[in-house]
Design a protein around this motif. Structure first.
Motif, PDB file in Angstrom:
ATOM      1  N   ASP A  40    -166.019 -25.879  29.078  1.00 57.75           N
ATOM      2  CA  ASP A  40    -165.102 -25.911  27.933  1.00 57.75           C
ATOM      3  C   ASP A  40    -163.679 -26.203  28.420  1.00 57.75           C
ATOM      4  O   ASP A  40    -163.340 -25.980  29.588  1.00 57.75           O
ATOM      5  CB  ASP A  40    -165.106 -24.552  27.220  1.00 57.75           C
ATOM      6  N   ASP A  72    -170.250 -21.476  29.597  1.00 57.61           N
ATOM      7  CA  ASP A  72    -169.145 -20.697  29.044  1.00 57.61           C
ATOM      8  C   ASP A  72    -169.684 -19.758  27.960  1.00 57.61           C
ATOM      9  O   ASP A  72    -170.835 -19.870  27.531  1.00 57.61           O
ATOM     10  CB  ASP A  72    -168.104 -21.644  28.432  1.00 57.61           C
ATOM     11  N   ASP A  76    -165.467 -18.533  24.139  1.00 52.52           N
ATOM     12  CA  ASP A  76    -164.731 -19.699  24.658  1.00 52.52           C
ATOM     13  C   ASP A  76    -165.014 -20.941  23.813  1.00 52.52           C
ATOM     14  O   ASP A  76    -164.111 -21.718  23.498  1.00 52.52           O
ATOM     15  CB  ASP A  76    -165.120 -19.988  26.111  1.00 52.52           C
ATOM     16  N   TRP A  80    -162.237 -23.176  21.932  1.00 55.45           N
ATOM     17  CA  TRP A  80    -162.124 -24.603  22.283  1.00 55.45           C
ATOM     18  C   TRP A  80    -162.344 -25.502  21.053  1.00 55.45           C
ATOM     19  O   TRP A  80    -161.755 -26.592  20.944  1.00 55.45           O
ATOM     20  CB  TRP A  80    -163.157 -24.902  23.374  1.00 55.45           C
TER      21      TRP A  80
END
Ligand code: BEZ
Length: 210
Positions: A40, A72, A76, A80
């Protein structure tokens, strides 16, 4: 153990940006594209995921569901996602699996230790309605994938599953196709009564069947 063409895609339970899923239940009798990205908050992955989200209608037209994965966390991925929408002008519209324990990445052989022993490579698996793996592609981290090519292969698989044809180099939907060599001329005449262009006995070109 790597996953090869014709293998049954392993099932798994995963945490995703759209909640916990059982892969087989989520997929149902659709086709699926399961793909991994290295990490990410990285530039190439950001472009890949935005573009794939833009192809939503193209995948839906082919009865194909898309799901991404990296090592990830789901948290996350969710953070993102805002960057993907901001920079690519497209919100994510398919689930992203969080696999920090690498359980799925290991099962699908998405970590290639000689490339990087902590990140997934850019793997792609196309899986058919009976959960068989029909395409595997692996790209290095530095090269963004061509998701139009993945659509093109799905078109070819869906066509060649239905008809006794194969698709030639750089074929795209609507182009001429090739009668499979296993089909005799007698059998081909029944299937393709309009005839074909016989360039060699083994190279018989015919219009794409409807
Ligand atoms: C990228 O997505 O930009 C990237 C990820 C890992 C290594 C190199 C590039």
């Amino acid at each position: 153990m790597s996953i090869r063409l014709g293998d049954t895609a392993p099932n798994f339970i995963a945490d995703t940006t759209e909640g916990t899923i059982d892969f087989y239940d989520w997929k149902g009798d659709s086709w699926a594209v399961l793909f991994s990205h290295p990490k990410d908050f990285t530039p190439v992955c950001t472009t890949e995921l935005g573009y794939t989200a833009k192809l939503r209608d193209e995948f839906a037209e082919r009865s194909t569901k898309v799901i991404g994965l990296s090592v990830d966390s789901v948290q996350d991925h969710l953070s993102w996602a805002a960057d993907i929408e901001e920079t690519q002008g497209q919100p994510l519209n398919f689930p992203l699996i969080g696999d920090p324990e690498r359980a799925i990445a290991d099962e699908y052989d998405m970590i290639h230790p000689e490339a990087n022993d902590t990140l997934t490579v850019r793997s792609v698996f196309v899986i058919d309605p009976s959960n068989k793996v029909r395409l595997t592609i692996t790209y290095p981290a530095s090269t963004g994938r061509n998701f139009d090519e993945i659509l093109r292969v799905i078109d070819s698989l869906q066509l060649t599953d239905q008809h006794k044809v194969a698709t030639p180099v750089n074929w795209r939907r609507g182009d001429d196709v090739i009668i499979v060599p296993a089909l005799s001329n007698e059998e081909a005449s029944e299937r393709f009564p309009e005839g074909w262009d016989e360039q060699k006995p083994y190279l018989r070109v015919v219009s794409q069947p409807a």
